[in-house]
Scaffold this active site. Structure first.
Site, PDB file in Angstrom:
ATOM      1  N   HIS A  66      48.575 123.275  18.418  1.00  0.00           N
ATOM      2  CA  HIS A  66      49.703 122.445  18.000  1.00  0.00           C
ATOM      3  C   HIS A  66      49.284 121.561  16.821  1.00  0.00           C
ATOM      4  CE1 HIS A  66      50.613 122.495  22.613  1.00  0.00           C
ATOM      5  NE2 HIS A  66      50.878 123.659  22.051  1.00  0.00           N
ATOM      6  N   TYR A 129      43.988 110.819  24.149  1.00  0.00           N
ATOM      7  CA  TYR A 129      44.143 110.741  22.694  1.00  0.00           C
ATOM      8  C   TYR A 129      45.116 109.633  22.295  1.00  0.00           C
ATOM      9  CZ  TYR A 129      47.955 114.062  23.833  1.00  0.00           C
ATOM     10  OH  TYR A 129      49.047 114.692  24.383  1.00  0.00           O
TER      11      TYR A 129
END
Length: 466
Positions: A66, A129
């Site tokens: 992605h 993240y």
């Protein structure tokens, strides 16, 4: 404590961060993200706004690839992964692949447009993240995807994909040959119909050029509705510039509405979206008592227009990434002093022109060139004076030069003092000395054009238009 270290990779902007683990009998501790240290090491100040954690219960879970429309900083709390990153940004590095094994001791900074995928090598892996945009379904529509198994990319997954847990969506992603590269963020120009806006559009063909129907600084809804996510630079070439009208009741309101309230809203947008804000200011922020003004001189405006420009400058200065360009006596494609003097000279008029206000002309093309230079070279953010170079002139000097260039005698222009010219008129106060020191802009490698040359070039252009 040992400090982290940073390593570059073959993918531009993709950075490996080595994070020291400090352990004892209880376990370990690490500084997962330490802004001050990491910026000094070369990481961008990417201003994260959201923290996500992906927990993977089993070995062999594989996710990706992605490419997201934001930057992210990836680290592990527990477990290990084999990570793969592919550059899907438009440009020469499109398709570049990098792989690396990550554990708690390693993190990676992934810039916008670089596809991210990983495979868990241990059960109970927590993949964390930071991102610098808030996730939304609408934002997901801007993703770019790549198939994990694409042979042209050739990622050597440690665990064969046939043995891994994959989502049906990830299995259906396209091969590299069918991927539409993610376009870079763009520049948007506010005030595209003005002299400077047209000059900017001429040298920035890829920029989005707007007028008041699209972006209106006096309309908060106009600014709020604009989709800023596709841009990284906004150039404000719009302003209220009716210097004399600004001294009236209605003009005062309009000047503050555009030059302060609107600019303040734009500054807040720039902070929120991490935009570089380029803002054009004026010699009118000074009272003109000093013969030359540098960037460190405090504002001392005489009239309403100058006051609003000085106030707008202070708001823009609070944006982390900003360029404020102070300029004077702008001329270009449109109504300006030079065009007026040409018309009067050609009509046989003999004007009276002020001879005790001194400064330098600035062509709109030169100002646009300076803006592009600062952006392209990544010059230090801050305030820069930008005008033409050369000897300062008075308005009467310039008028005389124009008249003689049009074949009229020099004595067709009558020099007068500011007081004599203003007698019986409702005029705003103006600085007597508008000459701006150019040392700082020159230190960036920019070479300003000579003012007399700029005037001659504009007169030639007027001839060609006529």
């Amino acid at each position: 404590m040992t400090d982290p270290t940073v390593e570059t990779t073959p993918v531009p902007g993709l950075l490996i961060i080595n994070l020291p683990l400090h352990g004892d009998n209880r376990g370990w501790f690490k500084e997962n993200w330490q802004r001050e240290k990491m910026i000094k090491l070369g990481l961008p100040d990417f201003a994260p706004v959201q923290n996500n954690i992906s927990f993977n219960a089993s070995r062999g879970v594989t996710r990706g690839l992605h490419a997201e429309p934001w930057d992210k900083y990836v680290a592990l709390a527990t477990g290990r992964i084999f990570g793969a990153w592919v550059d899907l940004r438009a440009g020469d590095s499109f398709g570049t692949v990098y792989t690396h094994e990550l554990g708690p001791e390693t993190a990676i900074f992934v810039p916008r447009g670089v596809a991210n995928g990983y495979q868990t090598l241990q059960p109970d892996t927590a993949y964390s993240y930071l991102v610098n945009e808030h996730w939304s379904a609408e934002a997901r529509s801007q993703y770019t995807f790549l198939n994990l198994a694409d042979e042209t990319v050739g990622i050597d997954w440690p665990i064969p994909l046939a043995e891994c847990e994959l989502s049906e969506a990830d299995k259906a992603h396209p091969p590299l040959a069918d991927v539409q590269p993610m376009a870079p963020k763009r520049t948007v120009i506010i005030g595209g119909n003005g002299q400077l806006g047209r000059a900017l559009a001429a040298i920035m063909p890829d920029a989005e050029v707007t007028d008041r129907s699209t972006l209106d600084l006096s309309d908060p809804d106009s600014l709020a509705k604009f989709d800023w996510r596709s841009y990284d630079v906004v150039i404000n070439a719009a302003a209220y510039t009716a210097v004399d009208t600004a001294e009236t009741h209605d003009g005062r309101i309009a000047a503050w509405e555009v030059n302060v309230t609107g600019v303040g809203a734009l500054a807040e947008i720039a902070r929120e979206h991490r935009l570089t804000l380029v803002h054009v200011s004026s010699d009118y922020v000074f009272d003109g008592l000093l013969p030359t003004h540098d960037e460190t001189e405090p504002p001392s405006p005489l009239g309403v227009y100058g006051q609003t420009k000085a106030a707008g400058d202070q708001l823009v200065a609070g944006v982390p990434r900003h360029y404020i360009l102070r300029t004077s006596w702008v001329i270009g494609d449109g109504g300006n002093f030079v065009a007026t003097m040409v018309r009067l000279a050609d009509a046989g008029v003999e004007p009276t022109v002020v001879d005790d206000q001194l400064g330098r002309l600035t062509s709109a093309a030169e100002l646009a060139r300076a803006i592009a230079h600062l952006i392209d070279t990544g010059a230090e953010y801050g305030v820069y004076n930008v005008t033409s170079d050369g000897e300062p002139r008075s308005w009467a000097d310039l008028a005389t030069m124009i008249f003689t260039a049009r074949g009229r005698p020099a004595d067709a222009v009558t020099p007068v003092s500011t007081e004599a010219y203003a007698a019986g008129k409702q005029l705003a106060p103006r600085p007597r000395h508008s000459t701006l020191d150019l040392t700082k802009i020159k230190s960036t490698g920019f070479v300003p054009v000579d003012g007399d040359r700029a005037l001659a070039e504009l007169l030639t252009a007027i001839d060609h238009q006529g």
